[in-house]
Scaffold this active site. Structure first.
Site, mmCIF file in Angstrom:
data_model
loop_
_atom_site.group_PDB
_atom_site.id
_atom_site.type_symbol
_atom_site.label_atom_id
_atom_site.label_comp_id
_atom_site.label_asym_id
_atom_site.label_seq_id
_atom_site.Cartn_x
_atom_site.Cartn_y
_atom_site.Cartn_z
ATOM 1 N N ASP A 44 9.938 12.272 -11.503
ATOM 2 C CA ASP A 44 8.776 11.670 -11.955
ATOM 3 C C ASP A 44 8.951 10.334 -12.636
ATOM 4 O OD1 ASP A 44 8.216 14.217 -11.328
ATOM 5 O OD2 ASP A 44 7.550 14.993 -13.601
ATOM 6 N N LYS A 61 4.484 18.283 -7.491
ATOM 7 C CA LYS A 61 4.365 19.384 -8.102
ATOM 8 C C LYS A 61 3.251 19.111 -9.104
ATOM 9 C CE LYS A 61 7.941 17.681 -11.172
ATOM 10 N NZ LYS A 61 6.946 17.460 -12.204
ATOM 11 N N CYS A 78 10.735 17.642 -17.416
ATOM 12 C CA CYS A 78 10.986 18.093 -15.940
ATOM 13 C C CYS A 78 12.450 17.879 -15.471
ATOM 14 C CB CYS A 78 9.991 17.043 -15.341
ATOM 15 S SG CYS A 78 8.071 17.454 -15.516
#
Ligand code: VGL
Ligand code: ZN
Length: 197
Positions: free
Chosen positions: A9, A106, A151
């Protein structure tokens, strides 16, 4: 042994100026680019929410960073972030996206958040990454990116549980560090057998 770099990310909304900015988020971009060549594969993840996602505080008319009970457990409510197709969801402009073999998105399920690159937050619905890694013969992972305590943490713990050898390079990660989340995450990763270095 085949060793992949999993870059979590590294997107505009998690960098300074973004909707869910992580302090120092941009500082890790060049050092991540610099290590990409050391791995057999480079995989990027991209947080990718529809507008009105169930993890957004605005969706529930609640305060950002409050916590609600979802059918799959407690869920932190975030500022709107990484909305599909927006500049905030794009990778940091300096990230070497061209070096990636695979980009996995995701968080696209409106009803379930997905911190982990492997499973949605119900810990059951797979993203497909396990199959990709297995079919490529990848058994060892190094994780870097944003954010250490969400994450990266969820992805590392799931990877270890799935039987991968997992290292998290904390020098190439930055944390949100909300309400003790960083200490808890490092603890949880070590318990799961992740090498946190
Ligand atoms: C993340 C909160 C919400 C992350 C993603 O990338 O760590 N955190 N969505
Ligand atoms: Zn998100």
């Amino acid at each position: 042994m085949s060793h992949a770099l999993l870059v979590i990310d590294v997107q505009n909304d998690f960098c300074p100026g973004g909707a869910l900015a992580v302090a120092g988020g941009s500082d890790i971009v060049s050092p991540i680019n610099a290590v990409m060549a050391d791995f057999d594969a480079v995989i990027l993840t991209q947080d990718w929410h529809p507008a009105g996602h169930s993890s957004f505080a605005t969706t529930h008319s609640a305060d950002p960073m409050s916590v609600i009970d979802m059918p799959y457990g407690p869920q932190v409510l975030w500022p709107d972030h990484c909305i599909q197709g927006t500049e905030g969801a794009a990778f940091h402009k300096d990230l070497n996206v061209d070096a990636a073999d695979m980009i996995i998105r995701k968080g696209y399920n409106p009803a379930i958040d997905s911190y982990s690159a492997f499973f949605e937050n119900d810990h059951t619905t797979p993203t497909g990454l396990t199959g990709y890694l297995n079919t490529r013969g990848i058994d060892t992972l190094t994780l870097v990116g944003l954010a250490t305590d969400f994450c990266v943490n969820y992805s590392a713990v799931d990877a270890a549980k799935l039987g991968f050898r997992v290292t998290v390079r904390t020098d190439l990660c930055r944390a949100i560090d909300f309400d003790g989340s960083l200490v808890a995450a490092v603890d949880g990763m070590k318990t799961a057998g992740v090498y946190v270095v």
